[in-house]
Every structure is written in structure tokens, then in C-alpha cells.
Scaffold this motif. Structure first.
Motif, PDB file in Angstrom:
ATOM      1  N   GLN A   4       0.846  -1.195   0.000  1.00 38.82           N
ATOM      2  CA  GLN A   4       0.000   0.000   0.000  1.00 38.82           C
ATOM      3  C   GLN A   4       0.882   1.245   0.000  1.00 38.82           C
ATOM      4  N   LEU A   5       0.659   2.106  -0.966  1.00 36.16           N
ATOM      5  CA  LEU A   5       1.430   3.330  -1.062  1.00 36.16           C
ATOM      6  C   LEU A   5       1.004   4.307   0.029  1.00 36.16           C
ATOM      7  N   PRO A   6       1.959   5.041   0.597  1.00 39.37           N
ATOM      8  CA  PRO A   6       1.591   6.031   1.620  1.00 39.37           C
ATOM      9  C   PRO A   6       0.761   7.161   1.027  1.00 39.37           C
ATOM     10  N   GLU A   7      -0.150   7.665   1.841  1.00 37.21           N
ATOM     11  CA  GLU A   7      -0.988   8.766   1.382  1.00 37.21           C
ATOM     12  C   GLU A   7      -0.124  10.014   1.221  1.00 37.21           C
ATOM     13  N   PRO A   8      -0.360  10.775   0.175  1.00 40.14           N
ATOM     14  CA  PRO A   8       0.441  11.985  -0.035  1.00 40.14           C
ATOM     15  C   PRO A   8       0.234  12.985   1.090  1.00 40.14           C
ATOM     16  N   SER A   9       1.320  13.628   1.501  1.00 44.29           N
ATOM     17  CA  SER A   9       1.224  14.636   2.556  1.00 44.29           C
ATOM     18  C   SER A   9       0.533  15.873   2.006  1.00 44.29           C
ATOM     19  N   PRO A  10      -0.262  16.539   2.842  1.00 42.18           N
ATOM     20  CA  PRO A  10      -0.912  17.765   2.366  1.00 42.18           C
ATOM     21  C   PRO A  10       0.123  18.830   2.029  1.00 42.18           C
ATOM     22  N   ARG A  11      -0.138  19.558   0.968  1.00 46.01           N
ATOM     23  CA  ARG A  11       0.774  20.612   0.556  1.00 46.01           C
ATOM     24  C   ARG A  11       0.751  21.748   1.575  1.00 46.01           C
ATOM     25  N   PRO A  12       1.920  22.286   1.905  1.00 50.55           N
ATOM     26  CA  PRO A  12       1.928  23.413   2.844  1.00 50.55           C
ATOM     27  C   PRO A  12       1.240  24.628   2.239  1.00 50.55           C
ATOM     28  N   VAL A  13       0.498  25.327   3.075  1.00 52.51           N
ATOM     29  CA  VAL A  13      -0.208  26.523   2.610  1.00 52.51           C
ATOM     30  C   VAL A  13       0.716  27.715   2.711  1.00 52.51           C
ATOM     31  N   PRO A  14       0.918  28.469   1.650  1.00 55.13           N
ATOM     32  CA  PRO A  14       1.756  29.669   1.746  1.00 55.13           C
ATOM     33  C   PRO A  14       1.128  30.663   2.717  1.00 55.13           C
ATOM     34  N   PRO A  15       1.948  31.526   3.368  1.00 52.69           N
ATOM     35  CA  PRO A  15       1.410  32.445   4.367  1.00 52.69           C
ATOM     36  C   PRO A  15       0.238  33.274   3.875  1.00 52.69           C
ATOM     37  N   THR A  58      -8.572  35.442   2.373  1.00 48.47           N
ATOM     38  CA  THR A  58      -7.244  35.060   2.860  1.00 48.47           C
ATOM     39  C   THR A  58      -6.471  36.282   3.370  1.00 48.47           C
ATOM     40  N   LEU A  59      -5.405  35.987   4.140  1.00 48.46           N
ATOM     41  CA  LEU A  59      -4.536  37.056   4.625  1.00 48.46           C
ATOM     42  C   LEU A  59      -3.828  37.755   3.478  1.00 48.46           C
ATOM     43  N   GLY A  60      -3.528  37.001   2.409  1.00 49.78           N
ATOM     44  CA  GLY A  60      -2.878  37.596   1.252  1.00 49.78           C
ATOM     45  C   GLY A  60      -3.741  38.659   0.595  1.00 49.78           C
ATOM     46  N   GLU A  61      -5.048  38.402   0.503  1.00 49.34           N
ATOM     47  CA  GLU A  61      -5.959  39.383  -0.080  1.00 49.34           C
ATOM     48  C   GLU A  61      -6.010  40.634   0.779  1.00 49.34           C
ATOM     49  N   PRO A  70       1.287  52.759   5.545  1.00 50.21           N
ATOM     50  CA  PRO A  70       2.208  52.492   6.662  1.00 50.21           C
ATOM     51  C   PRO A  70       1.762  51.284   7.464  1.00 50.21           C
ATOM     52  N   ALA A  71       2.712  50.524   7.962  1.00 47.92           N
ATOM     53  CA  ALA A  71       2.387  49.322   8.727  1.00 47.92           C
ATOM     54  C   ALA A  71       1.561  49.679   9.945  1.00 47.92           C
ATOM     55  N   SER A  72       0.593  48.829  10.244  1.00 43.80           N
ATOM     56  CA  SER A  72      -0.274  49.035  11.403  1.00 43.80           C
ATOM     57  C   SER A  72      -0.012  47.940  12.420  1.00 43.80           C
ATOM     58  N   PRO A  73       0.043  48.290  13.732  1.00 45.06           N
ATOM     59  CA  PRO A  73       0.230  47.251  14.751  1.00 45.06           C
ATOM     60  C   PRO A  73      -0.965  46.331  14.871  1.00 45.06           C
ATOM     61  N   SER A  74      -2.105  46.750  14.314  1.00 41.83           N
ATOM     62  CA  SER A  74      -3.306  45.923  14.428  1.00 41.83           C
ATOM     63  C   SER A  74      -3.311  44.780  13.421  1.00 41.83           C
ATOM     64  N   PHE A  75      -2.582  44.935  12.287  1.00 41.06           N
ATOM     65  CA  PHE A  75      -2.585  43.889  11.268  1.00 41.06           C
ATOM     66  C   PHE A  75      -1.165  43.661  10.794  1.00 41.06           C
ATOM     67  N   SER A  76      -0.625  42.503  11.093  1.00 42.58           N
ATOM     68  CA  SER A  76       0.739  42.179  10.681  1.00 42.58           C
ATOM     69  C   SER A  76       0.769  41.202   9.521  1.00 42.58           C
ATOM     70  N   GLY A  77      -0.391  40.795   9.039  1.00 45.52           N
ATOM     71  CA  GLY A  77      -0.452  39.809   7.969  1.00 45.52           C
ATOM     72  C   GLY A  77      -0.601  38.403   8.497  1.00 45.52           C
ATOM     73  N   SER A  78      -0.297  38.195   9.757  1.00 43.99           N
ATOM     74  CA  SER A  78      -0.415  36.855  10.327  1.00 43.99           C
ATOM     75  C   SER A  78      -1.020  36.868  11.717  1.00 43.99           C
ATOM     76  N   ALA A  79      -1.099  38.042  12.329  1.00 43.47           N
ATOM     77  CA  ALA A  79      -1.676  38.122  13.668  1.00 43.47           C
ATOM     78  C   ALA A  79      -2.337  39.465  13.843  1.00 43.47           C
ATOM     79  N   VAL A  80      -3.316  39.523  14.716  1.00 45.45           N
ATOM     80  CA  VAL A  80      -4.076  40.736  14.953  1.00 45.45           C
ATOM     81  C   VAL A  80      -4.135  41.024  16.434  1.00 45.45           C
ATOM     82  N   GLU A  81      -3.842  42.273  16.792  1.00 51.42           N
ATOM     83  CA  GLU A  81      -4.072  42.720  18.146  1.00 51.42           C
ATOM     84  C   GLU A  81      -5.302  43.608  18.099  1.00 51.42           C
ATOM     85  N   SER A  82      -6.411  43.086  18.558  1.00 49.62           N
ATOM     86  CA  SER A  82      -7.678  43.778  18.415  1.00 49.62           C
ATOM     87  C   SER A  82      -7.781  44.942  19.387  1.00 49.62           C
TER      88      SER A  82
END
Length: 208
Positions: A4-15, A58-61, A70-82
Motif C-alpha cells: 500500500q502506497l503512503p498517502e500523499p502529505s498535504p501541501r503546505p499553505v503559503p502564508p 485570505t490574509l494575502g488578499e 504604513p504598517a499598522s500594529p493591528s494587522f501584521s499579515g499573520s496576527a491581529v491585536e484587536s
């Protein structure tokens, strides 16, 4: 027996492909509104980007919408300080805050509704350099009262049909906040002013 062939690993999601949360969208909406208040976006650009931000998947959109700001401390592209704003809704019977001593946040949103909203800063103690007040006059309007020595920037507001009435002076005292007024005059209109004669008499009375 067939191996039995191993199941393919899920592709990593880009940030940029990570799914956006409600907090992510709200952080970008706040950043866009701040940019409009600072004159970095005109109203057409703001409306267009707000619509895209509220429907982004998505975060990319989301990152694309603020890439030229200008960069905002509320949105870093990967985390939010509400940072939750204070929201006032006039509803049917109106709403008011102040005069009195109350904790001033950096962001206030006032919806005039049918009854209107009154926002009075005259007795507050505030060490913030700036306060963003989003005023949506709707039917009955929004009135903002600020102490002498405070100044306001009204370049980010759309006067609408009801208009904007600015009765403040530009004589800002050192160490006092700047009120950045954004939003829309809609039908009811937005008024920002210093205390009138009647209110000044009350200010001369010791607060209890």
C-alpha cells in the motif's frame, strides 16, 4: 500482496493563503479608515477597499489592500491585536456620553440613528495624542463637544446632506489630544464645537 502506497502529505499553505478571520478583516478596515482620515486615501478608494476587505478570504488578499500604507500594529499579515472601539448608537431615543469623567479610548464610533448622539469630552482626563471619532449622523445627527485648547482635524469626514459644522478653534494647547473626525454628515449633520455659554456655567460649578 500489493504494497500500500503512503498517502500523499498535504501541501503546505503559503502564508498569504491562510484563511482570514473576522478580527483580521476588522483590523484592516480600521487601518483603511485611519489612512483615509490621514488623507492617504480618497473616499472612492476607501469605499472600494472596504468592500474588498469585508469579503476577503485570505490574509494575502487583505495584505494587498494595505501594501501601500504604513504598517499598522493591528494587522501584521499573520496576527491581529484587536483594539475594540467604543460604539454609541442613538437608536430611537438618542444616546449621550458626558459631561463627566469617563475613560477615553483611542477610537469612538457614533451612529446618530433617529434619536441622535452627543459626545462630550469637556470633563475627561486624557493623555492620548489623538482620538479618532467616526461620526455617522444618519437621521438626527452627532454632536461632539471638546474642551478649549483641544483641536480637531475634519478633513476625513464626508459632509453629506446634513453637513459639517465646525465651531472649534485651531489654538491647540501642548499635551492635549487632536480629535480626528471621520464618517458622514448624512441627513442629520455633524457638529463639533467647544462648550457653549450654558455648558460653561456648569463647568464653573465644582463637579460632584
Amino acid at each position: 500482496m500489493t504494497a500500500q502506497l503512503p498517502e500523499p502529505s498535504p501541501r503546505p499553505v503559503p502564508p498569504g493563503g491562510i484563511r482570514a478571520s473576522h478580527d483580521d478583516r476588522e483590523a484592516v478596515v480600521e487601518q483603511l479608515r485611519d489612512a483615509a482620515a490621514e488623507g492617504r486615501l480618497d473616499f472612492d478608494e476607501l469605499d472600494s477597499r472596504l468592500e474588498l476587505a469585508l469579503t476577503a478570504k485570505t490574509l494575502g488578499e487583505l495584505a494587498t489592500l494595505v501594501a501601500d500604507l504604513p504598517a499598522s500594529p493591528s494587522f501584521s499579515g499573520s496576527a491581529v491585536e484587536s483594539r475594540k472601539p467604543l460604539v454609541l448608537k442613538g437608536g430611537m431615543f438618542g444616546a449621550s456620553l458626558g459631561p463627566g469623567r469617563w475613560e477615553v479610548p483611542g477610537h469612538v464610533i457614533a451612529h446618530g440613528g433617529v434619536g441622535g448622539v452627543s459626545l462630550d469630552f469637556t470633563r475627561v482626563e486624557c493623555r492620548l495624542a489623538e482620538i479618532i471619532v467616526e461620526a455617522y449622523a444618519e437621521t438626527s445627527g452627532v454632536t461632539v463637544v471638546i474642551p478649549d485648547g483641544w483641536a480637531t482635524d475634519t478633513s476625513g469626514i464626508d459632509p453629506g446632506v446634513g453637513g459639517l459644522t465646525d465651531k472649534t478653534t485651531s489654538d491647540r494647547l501642548p499635551g492635549t489630544p487632536l480629535i480626528r473626525l471621520t464618517g458622514s454628515g448624512a441627513m442629520g449633520g455633524v457638529v463639533i464645537r467647544h462648550p457653549n455659554k450654558r455648558e460653561r456655567r456648569k463647568l464653573d460649578t465644582p463637579w460632584r
